[in-house]
Write a protein that holds these residues in place. Structure first.
Motif, mmCIF file in Angstrom:
data_model
loop_
_atom_site.group_PDB
_atom_site.id
_atom_site.type_symbol
_atom_site.label_atom_id
_atom_site.label_comp_id
_atom_site.label_asym_id
_atom_site.label_seq_id
_atom_site.Cartn_x
_atom_site.Cartn_y
_atom_site.Cartn_z
ATOM 1 N N VAL A 133 0.825 -1.214 0.000
ATOM 2 C CA VAL A 133 0.000 0.000 0.000
ATOM 3 C C VAL A 133 0.859 1.264 0.000
ATOM 4 O O VAL A 133 0.625 2.195 -0.785
ATOM 5 N N ILE A 143 -6.443 4.781 -1.750
ATOM 6 C CA ILE A 143 -7.287 3.667 -1.319
ATOM 7 C C ILE A 143 -8.738 4.003 -1.654
ATOM 8 O O ILE A 143 -9.202 5.103 -1.389
ATOM 9 N N ILE A 156 -6.196 -4.491 -0.638
ATOM 10 C CA ILE A 156 -6.827 -3.178 -0.463
ATOM 11 C C ILE A 156 -7.012 -2.604 -1.867
ATOM 12 O O ILE A 156 -6.030 -2.444 -2.613
ATOM 13 N N MET A 158 -7.222 0.033 -4.747
ATOM 14 C CA MET A 158 -6.631 1.356 -4.925
ATOM 15 C C MET A 158 -6.804 1.781 -6.383
ATOM 16 O O MET A 158 -6.920 0.941 -7.267
#
Length: 164
Positions: A133, A143, A156, A158
């Motif tokens: 990240v 994000i 996550i 993005m």
């Protein structure tokens, strides 16, 4: 490391698209970096699922279906790769020789190719591992959703806005 040393190293990096038959070397790089940096955050199911995706046969199949891979070399050794799945998604981005702008250059080249082939694309998306990240944020990604786990793989979502 000082900036001058980093510039000298960058002069020794060259980039090109993947050629058929290189998948096993690319996947060896991916596995090396994944095992060291990403796998410790995954359970056994996630590691197995990742290897089902990141293997030479699967990569060759994706390439035949429209994905593309850019490679970074230092001398004759692959030190970075990005696989892009049109119209707008990074499938894999792994760099073994970090801290020299290789990921940034691979991404820039992928974006140029995407914009040539898909001029209406305005965002690039990625499902980042928790480990990556910060690296993606340094590349300008933000994000866009909650941390999710599917088939043992935690990611996550993005996105990066691309300009013309």
């Amino acid at each position: 490391m000082n900036k001058e040393h980093s510039k000298n190293i960058m002069k020794r990096i060259y980039y090109r698209t993947m050629q058929s038959g290189e998948e096993k070397y690319i996947c060896a790089l991916i596995r090396k970096v994944f095992d060291k940096l990403v796998a410790p955050d995954f359970n056994d199911e996630g590691i197995k699922e990742f290897y089902r995706f990141a293997n030479p046969v699967s990569m060759a199949e994706r390439s035949a279906s429209g994905s593309f891979v850019f490679l970074a070399f230092r001398y004759e050794k692959i030190v970075g790769m990005i696989e892009f799945m049109p119209p707008d998604r990074i499938a894999l981005l792994f760099v073994d020789y970090r801290g020299h702008g290789i990921a940034r250059e691979l991404l820039a080249r992928a974006i140029i190719k995407v914009q040539e082939e898909q001029p209406n694309v305005s965002f690039i998306s990625v499902h980042s591992s928790p480990y990556a990240v910060i690296a993606y944020e340094r590349l300008g990604f933000v994000i866009t959703g909650e941390k999710t786990t599917e088939h043992g793989i935690t990611y996550i979502p993005m996105k990066l806005k691309v300009s013309r």
